[in-house]
Design a protein around this motif. Structure first.
Motif, PDB file in Angstrom:
ATOM      1  N   ASP A 124      30.613  19.757 -32.197  1.00 40.00           N
ATOM      2  CA  ASP A 124      31.732  19.708 -33.131  1.00 40.00           C
ATOM      3  C   ASP A 124      31.571  20.714 -34.247  1.00 40.00           C
ATOM      4  O   ASP A 124      31.967  20.470 -35.371  1.00 40.00           O
ATOM      5  N   GLU A 163      29.714  21.130 -18.757  1.00 40.61           N
ATOM      6  CA  GLU A 163      30.229  19.773 -18.980  1.00 40.61           C
ATOM      7  C   GLU A 163      30.707  19.614 -20.425  1.00 40.61           C
ATOM      8  O   GLU A 163      31.756  19.031 -20.677  1.00 40.61           O
ATOM      9  N   ARG A 164      29.956  20.142 -21.367  1.00 37.41           N
ATOM     10  CA  ARG A 164      30.348  20.060 -22.774  1.00 37.41           C
ATOM     11  C   ARG A 164      31.636  20.851 -23.020  1.00 37.41           C
ATOM     12  O   ARG A 164      32.517  20.398 -23.748  1.00 37.41           O
ATOM     13  N   THR A 165      31.743  22.018 -22.402  1.00 39.89           N
ATOM     14  CA  THR A 165      32.966  22.812 -22.552  1.00 39.89           C
ATOM     15  C   THR A 165      34.160  22.033 -22.014  1.00 39.89           C
ATOM     16  O   THR A 165      35.209  21.968 -22.668  1.00 39.89           O
ATOM     17  N   ARG A 166      34.004  21.413 -20.843  1.00 47.76           N
ATOM     18  CA  ARG A 166      35.084  20.590 -20.271  1.00 47.76           C
ATOM     19  C   ARG A 166      35.467  19.453 -21.215  1.00 47.76           C
ATOM     20  O   ARG A 166      36.640  19.144 -21.380  1.00 47.76           O
ATOM     21  N   GLN A 167      34.463  18.810 -21.822  1.00 48.73           N
ATOM     22  CA  GLN A 167      34.751  17.730 -22.772  1.00 48.73           C
ATOM     23  C   GLN A 167      35.588  18.239 -23.939  1.00 48.73           C
ATOM     24  O   GLN A 167      36.542  17.582 -24.360  1.00 48.73           O
ATOM     25  N   LEU A 168      35.221  19.393 -24.460  1.00 48.07           N
ATOM     26  CA  LEU A 168      35.968  19.964 -25.583  1.00 48.07           C
ATOM     27  C   LEU A 168      37.384  20.360 -25.172  1.00 48.07           C
ATOM     28  O   LEU A 168      38.337  20.139 -25.928  1.00 48.07           O
ATOM     29  N   GLU A 205      39.160  18.962 -22.771  1.00 48.28           N
ATOM     30  CA  GLU A 205      39.903  17.707 -22.614  1.00 48.28           C
ATOM     31  C   GLU A 205      40.268  17.099 -23.964  1.00 48.28           C
ATOM     32  O   GLU A 205      41.376  16.595 -24.151  1.00 48.28           O
ATOM     33  N   GLU A 206      39.334  17.146 -24.900  1.00 46.55           N
ATOM     34  CA  GLU A 206      39.551  16.561 -26.228  1.00 46.55           C
ATOM     35  C   GLU A 206      40.597  17.317 -27.028  1.00 46.55           C
ATOM     36  O   GLU A 206      41.464  16.708 -27.659  1.00 46.55           O
TER      37      GLU A 206
END
Length: 157
Positions: A20, A126-131, A133-134
């Motif tokens: 973040d 995976e973290r990039t995908r989470q961001l 999506e968010e």
């Protein structure tokens, strides 16, 4: 200002990435106005990509670049977004101007196997995908299924 950290294990030890670490909101609209039809043309005419797919990737490439603009985290695009990025970088003058207009600096493309420190691409992807999506709930999930083994960076952070 302290930012939460994201710690993950790799084969060679522990890495820490800022979580973040967003440097600005709202998301930059200027990227929406970028005309990248010449990249779509390159992918369809020279690389043989289906035009429908190239047009699906275009907004996801812009989302990835928006995220890159506002995030201090190490990010990795999906394989289709990386293919679009490769085609964009081939037009060196236009890509350099795009970077200057939107970032005020050149955004480099670095394969993970050329990184100065070991990187766990699966975790970063995976973290990039989470961001994605968010921050972009309207994203095309089908374009984000497989992570490319590269990241974006600039020489000044």
């Amino acid at each position: 200002m302290d930012m939460p950290e994201f710690v993950f294990e790799t084969e060679v030890g522990t890495q820490t990435a800022v979580v973040d670490g967003l440097v600005g909101k709202p998301y930059p609209d200027d990227l929406d106005n970028e005309d990248l039809e010449f990249v779509v043309g390159r992918l369809t005419k020279r690389e043989g990509m289906d035009e429908t797919l190239a047009r699906r990737i275009l907004p996801e490439y812009k989302r990835y670049m928006k995220l890159r603009k506002i995030s201090r985290e190490v990010l990795s695009p999906s394989v289709p977004v990386d293919e679009f990025w490769h085609a964009h970088v081939l037009y060196t003058e236009q890509y350099a101007e795009f970077c200057q207009r939107n970032f005020g600096k050149f955004i480099h493309h670095r394969p993970f196997d050329h990184s100065p420190v070991p990187i766990d691409g699966v975790v970063i992807g995976e973290r990039t995908r989470q961001l994605i999506e968010e921050h972009f709930p309207e994203h095309d999930a089908g374009i984000w299924q497989q992570t490319a083994m590269c990241s974006s960076y600039s020489t000044d952070g």
